[in-house]
Design an enzyme around this catalytic site. Structure first.
Site, mmCIF file in Angstrom:
data_model
loop_
_atom_site.group_PDB
_atom_site.id
_atom_site.type_symbol
_atom_site.label_atom_id
_atom_site.label_comp_id
_atom_site.label_asym_id
_atom_site.label_seq_id
_atom_site.Cartn_x
_atom_site.Cartn_y
_atom_site.Cartn_z
ATOM 1 N N ARG A 1 0.790 -1.145 0.063
ATOM 2 C CA ARG A 1 -0.164 0.041 -0.004
ATOM 3 C C ARG A 1 0.731 1.341 0.105
ATOM 4 O O ARG A 1 1.810 1.593 0.949
ATOM 5 C CB ARG A 1 -0.946 -0.006 1.199
ATOM 6 N N ALA B 1 -11.349 -6.763 -2.052
ATOM 7 C CA ALA B 1 -12.067 -5.435 -2.199
ATOM 8 C C ALA B 1 -12.065 -4.888 -3.540
ATOM 9 O O ALA B 1 -11.149 -4.985 -4.198
ATOM 10 C CB ALA B 1 -11.970 -4.616 -0.918
ATOM 11 N N GLU C 1 -15.212 -8.909 -8.161
ATOM 12 C CA GLU C 1 -13.846 -8.420 -7.547
ATOM 13 C C GLU C 1 -13.316 -9.738 -6.880
ATOM 14 O O GLU C 1 -12.287 -9.897 -7.071
ATOM 15 C CB GLU C 1 -14.048 -7.340 -6.585
ATOM 16 N N GLU D 1 -9.478 -10.766 -8.191
ATOM 17 C CA GLU D 1 -8.492 -10.640 -7.414
ATOM 18 C C GLU D 1 -7.955 -12.174 -6.758
ATOM 19 O O GLU D 1 -6.623 -12.318 -6.657
ATOM 20 C CB GLU D 1 -8.828 -9.840 -5.969
ATOM 21 N N GLU E 1 -1.891 -3.838 -10.226
ATOM 22 C CA GLU E 1 -2.015 -4.577 -9.045
ATOM 23 C C GLU E 1 -1.091 -5.945 -8.961
ATOM 24 O O GLU E 1 -0.548 -6.258 -9.877
ATOM 25 C CB GLU E 1 -3.453 -5.485 -9.096
#
Length: 211
Positions: A97, A109, A125, A129, A174
């Protein structure tokens, strides 16, 4: 598309100095009793920025009459998913992050796309993910993401009996590691501070008996 903390960091670095500016030309009233709501005396759109639209509202404080220039970030809703396998394992994602400058453990999320129902966004999602899917979904309710300057909500979901059926489909921005944790392991992540995302914590406390 998952919310990017780096974009939020850029946003706040650009606009923080003007989030709240008292207007000295407005006289104060003799009042010490808090009153609601605040009156919006003027509103204008700000610049378009990634993920959000900016809006500035001039808000009059009902307690003393002072006018503040308040920032509102207008954006799409979010979803946060507590996913559990038939064996009782909990699906988590680990990712770096930019805002905190460290790797965190969180629940899957992401963003609700325009005209997309929250449930469909949560299903999408989770699949993108993690590759896990299920037909068993329970709403855990919705909360304001951050009422101080955001106008969106986060929809919390419980996904039961999830199984790995797909390959992940990550965005270019990501880099996610997917893991299955036991409840004790999740508690350890929370106690260590690695699982500290407020919305993920809220979903966890709604589903599990955490003390």
């Amino acid at each position: 598309n998952r919310f990017n903390s780096f974009n939020m960091l850029l946003i706040l670095s650009r606009i923080y100095p003007i989030i709240s500016q008292p207007n000295p030309e407005i006289s104060t009233m003799d009042s010490t009793t808090p009153q609601l709501p605040w009156e919006c005396t003027r509103s204008e759109q700000g610049p378009e920025i990634p993920l959000f639209r900016t809006r500035y509202n001039w808000m009059r404080n009902p307690r003393n009459g002072t006018t503040l220039k308040a920032l509102v970030l207008e954006g799409g809703d979010w979803v946060n998913i507590a996913a559990i396998t038939p064996e009782g394992k909990i699906i988590v994602v680990r990712q770096f992050r930019f805002g905190t400058g460290r790797t965190t453990t969180e629940f899957p999320a992401g963003l609700v796309e325009p005209d997309e129902e929250p449930l469909l966004a949560a299903q999408r999602e989770l699949a993108e993910e993690t590759g896990y899917t299920t037909d068993e979904w329970i709403s855990l309710g919705s909360v304001d993401a951050n009422a101080a300057f955001l106008n969106n909500q986060c929809h919390l979901w419980l996904a039961k009996n999830v199984t790995k059926t797909l390959e992940t489909a990550l965005d270019a921005s990501e880099d996610i590691l997917v893991e299955e944790l036991s409840l004790d392991e999740l508690k350890t992540e929370i106690e260590s501070g690695r699982f500290s995302n407020a919305l993920s914590l809220l979903a966890a406390y709604k589903v599990f008996e955490l003390k």
